[in-house]
Design a protein around this motif. Structure first.
Motif, short mmCIF file in Angstrom:
data_model
loop_
_atom_site.label_atom_id
_atom_site.label_comp_id
_atom_site.label_asym_id
_atom_site.label_seq_id
_atom_site.Cartn_x
_atom_site.Cartn_y
_atom_site.Cartn_z
N LYS A 157 122.24 -13.70 17.33
CA LYS A 157 123.23 -14.78 17.41
C LYS A 157 123.06 -15.77 16.25
O LYS A 157 121.94 -16.12 15.89
N LYS A 164 134.08 -18.06 20.57
CA LYS A 164 133.37 -19.01 21.43
C LYS A 164 132.42 -18.27 22.36
O LYS A 164 132.49 -17.04 22.47
N ASP A 165 131.52 -19.04 22.99
CA ASP A 165 130.40 -18.40 23.70
C ASP A 165 130.85 -17.37 24.74
O ASP A 165 130.18 -16.37 24.93
N THR A 204 124.97 -19.36 14.22
CA THR A 204 126.01 -20.37 14.15
C THR A 204 126.56 -20.36 12.72
O THR A 204 125.95 -19.78 11.81
N ASP A 214 126.63 -22.81 10.74
CA ASP A 214 125.62 -23.53 9.96
C ASP A 214 124.51 -22.61 9.48
O ASP A 214 124.11 -22.63 8.32
N GLU A 215 124.01 -21.82 10.43
CA GLU A 215 122.88 -20.94 10.11
C GLU A 215 123.22 -19.91 9.05
O GLU A 215 122.35 -19.42 8.35
N SER A 231 128.84 -17.73 16.59
CA SER A 231 129.51 -18.73 17.43
C SER A 231 130.37 -19.64 16.57
O SER A 231 129.94 -20.11 15.51
N ASN A 232 131.59 -19.89 17.02
CA ASN A 232 132.49 -20.75 16.24
C ASN A 232 132.49 -22.19 16.77
O ASN A 232 133.42 -22.94 16.53
N LYS A 233 131.46 -22.54 17.50
CA LYS A 233 131.38 -23.88 18.10
C LYS A 233 131.69 -24.97 17.07
O LYS A 233 131.23 -24.92 15.94
N SER A 237 128.80 -23.99 6.55
CA SER A 237 129.38 -25.21 7.13
C SER A 237 130.36 -25.90 6.18
O SER A 237 131.16 -26.73 6.59
#
Lengths: 317, 259
Positions: free
Chosen positions: B204, B64-65, B206, B208-209, B86-88, B213
């Motif tokens: 950084k 997490k952030d 995500t 998704d990136e 990031s595991n948001k 996902s």
């Protein structure tokens, strides 16, 4: 359910942690029906397993399996799993298991719940493991099988395993397609152990709460007056205050003395696995939240540096 | 060499842990977070290898952030750059899924060495470095207590086995090593290091990136609880002298372990 259990061999002897885990397999079978198969890479071990209630024992032979070599072990197990198609694959949570089973999990895309301490057999199966250094216990479920599990030493009792008579299916295995990139050398020991803690009746064990090396003599004196031996958790050995053979826990020895006195120890899971079978456990720690108190028969919230000298005085009188 | 160090943020060992009302998480507001202990040893080992060879050390953190603090501390100690994933929205992934996501990013980088701590002090799976070795098709060594550079093709590692036994193992490069606590003495960040950190790159991403996902866990947390006591504990009170007398009496007369 089809359950496959791997039995680890340590110099032609059954690894006790992997044998205990057979009890877990038998419990699942008793409640959910199915089969329990054992696999080992050693014929001597396979023959010893015939006395237990198993549906079949598989033994694979190849010179690359004589000593532990992870990439060959993974390949042999991969073949076995493809052949039997088990729902659950069980291991003891040994040092070998930690080295090759996560990799097996990734290769086969089968999740691995490691270092479990129990199972709950309800409508669903729940797998119990500890989090946050033993401060929290958690139940896990899976959305689908197959699944790989490993059980912490002492989670099940080997003397409760059902006996029977089972057959061995021994076969050779080829490893034409293994590219070996891991080349282990001979095993060695750094310091010859001067005491055999596994035979001690009384163990006086210290953790970080001892504060500094200068406080060690009073611990030695207490152990001597009690007729016991000194042991410790890993940080004490890492600090160089005691030789490695004093270390109890997952990277040290497993002991079960009549009396275990834990002085200034938090009770981290890596330590506790090595001593939880002790008959009487006394915990002394300043921190009333130390997880070790959960295991104590007798607990003292207090400063070991004040209490140890007083104990020595009482023993002297 | 190009070296990656996997580092994680975990609750400080001395933090007391309280379970949230949902029984699926801990109350993070009362916890102080820190770098996972064995990961700090892994970073130090990488920095020492860097000093002996011409290497680049890259930190990779998934979390997490707030876990960016782990990255910054590592850069201040001397790592060259960092990757932060990031595991948001996906905080409950199982370790195999996390391994797949990290591997996806590491695959592009072609590291010679991936170092990680043996085990995290929160989940304690002790699997990530091994999962990554498989997904990146490298050699591996776990429970590493020493390293020795062995030319450009391989590395020698001293592995800890059970009951005080050790073993050296020669690993072809690339390799993934999981590092045992105590292997070295981790350094502190210098003031110069802290200043230099501010200019270093943190890339950084995500989930998704990274095109991950679709990755879903098969292992689900059902419930957390404080361990149930399996035995009754008798607390002994008093001043140190009284406690000492009571204990010795118990050893003699109840446990009968003293003559």
């Amino acid at each position: 359910m089809k359950i496959l259990i791997y039995i680890e061999d340590n110099d032609n002897k059954i690894n006790s942690n992997s044998l205990e885990s057979l009890k877990a397999a038998q419990e699942i079978k008793a409640n959910k029906s199915g089969q329990v198969y054992a696999v080992t890479f050693n014929d001597i071990i396979a023959n010893e397993l015939t006395r237990y209630d198993l549906d079949k024992i598989y033994s694979f032979k190849n010179s690359n399996l004589d000593d532990y070599s992870p990439l060959f072990f993974i390949k042999a197990m991969e073949n076995m799993i493809e052949e039997i198609k088990p729902d659950i694959i069980i291991f003891g949570h040994t040092y070998q298991t930690r080295d090759w089973v996560p990799r097996l999990s990734a290769r086969l895309d089968i999740p691995f719940i490691s270092d479990c301490t129990g199972i709950k057999i309800e409508d669903d199966l729940k797998f119990v493991r500890q989090l946050y250094q033993g401060k929290v216990t958690a139940d896990f479920t899976v959305s689908s099988f197959p699944l790989i599990l490993s059980f912490q030493s002492g989670s099940f009792r080997a003397d409760q395993i059902s006996n029977g008579s089972s057959e061995v299916n021994s076969s050779n295995i080829d490893f034409n397609d293994v590219v070996n990139t891991i080349h282990p050398d001979e095993k060695f020991q750094e310091s010859e152990s001067e005491v055999d803690l596994t035979q001690a009746d009384i163990i006086v064990s210290i953790g970080r709460g001892i504060g500094k090396e200068d406080n060690l003599p009073m611990v030695n004196e207490l152990a001597e007056k009690l007729g016991g031996n000194v042991a410790s958790s890993r940080p004490i050995v890492d600090s160089g205050w005691l030789e490695p053979y004093h270390q109890i826990g997952s990277s040290g020895q497993t002991v079960s003395p009549k009396l275990y006195i834990a002085l200034g120890m938090s009770g981290a899971i890596q330590h506790v696995v090595g001593m939880k079978g002790s008959q009487n456990i006394v915990v002394i720690n300043k921190d009333s939240n130390a997880p070790f108190f959960e295991l104590a028969d007798y607990a003292v919230v207090g400063d070991i540096l004040e209490i140890i000298p007083k104990m020595i005085e009482v023993l002297d009188s | 060499m190009k070296i990656c160090v996997l580092m994680k943020q975990v609750p400080d060992k001395d933090s007391s842990i309280k379970i949230s009302m949902d029984n699926l998480s801990i109350d993070e507001s009362i916890v102080s977070f820190t770098t996972n202990e064995s990961d700090a040893y892994a970073l130090e080992e990488a920095l020492q290898i860097k000093e002996k060879t011409d290497s680049e050390v890259v930190i990779c953190t998934f979390g997490k952030d707030s876990a960016i603090q782990v990255v910054k501390d590592g850069l201040a100690k001397g790592a060259d750059r960092a990757i932060f994933i990031s595991n948001k929205d996906k905080e409950d992934l199982d370790i195999l899924s996390i391994g797949k996501i990290i591997s996806k990013k590491l695959l592009d980088e072609k590291f010679d060495l991936v170092l990680s701590g043996l085990q995290s002090d929160d989940d304690g799976n002790a699997q990530l470095g091994l999962i990554i070795s498989e997904l990146l098709n490298t050699s591996h060594g776990s429970l590493v207590m020493g390293t020795e550079i062995d030319g450009n093709e391989s590395i020698k590692v001293k592995r800890e086995l059970e009951n005080g036994w050790f073993q050296w193992s020669k690993l072809d490069l690339p390799a993934s090593l999981s590092i045992q606590s105590g292997i070295n003495t981790p350094r502190y960040a210098s003031l110069k290091g802290i200043m230099a950190m501010k200019k270093k790159t943190i890339d950084k991403f995500t989930i998704d990136e990274l095109g991950c996902s679709e990755i879903n866990s098969k292992v689900n947390l059902d419930k957390m609880y404080i361990p149930q006591k399996s035995k009754s504990t008798e607390y002994i009170d008093g001043n140190p002298s009284e406690i000492a007398e009571k204990l010795v009496d118990i050893f003699k007369n109840e446990m009968k372990v003293l003559g």
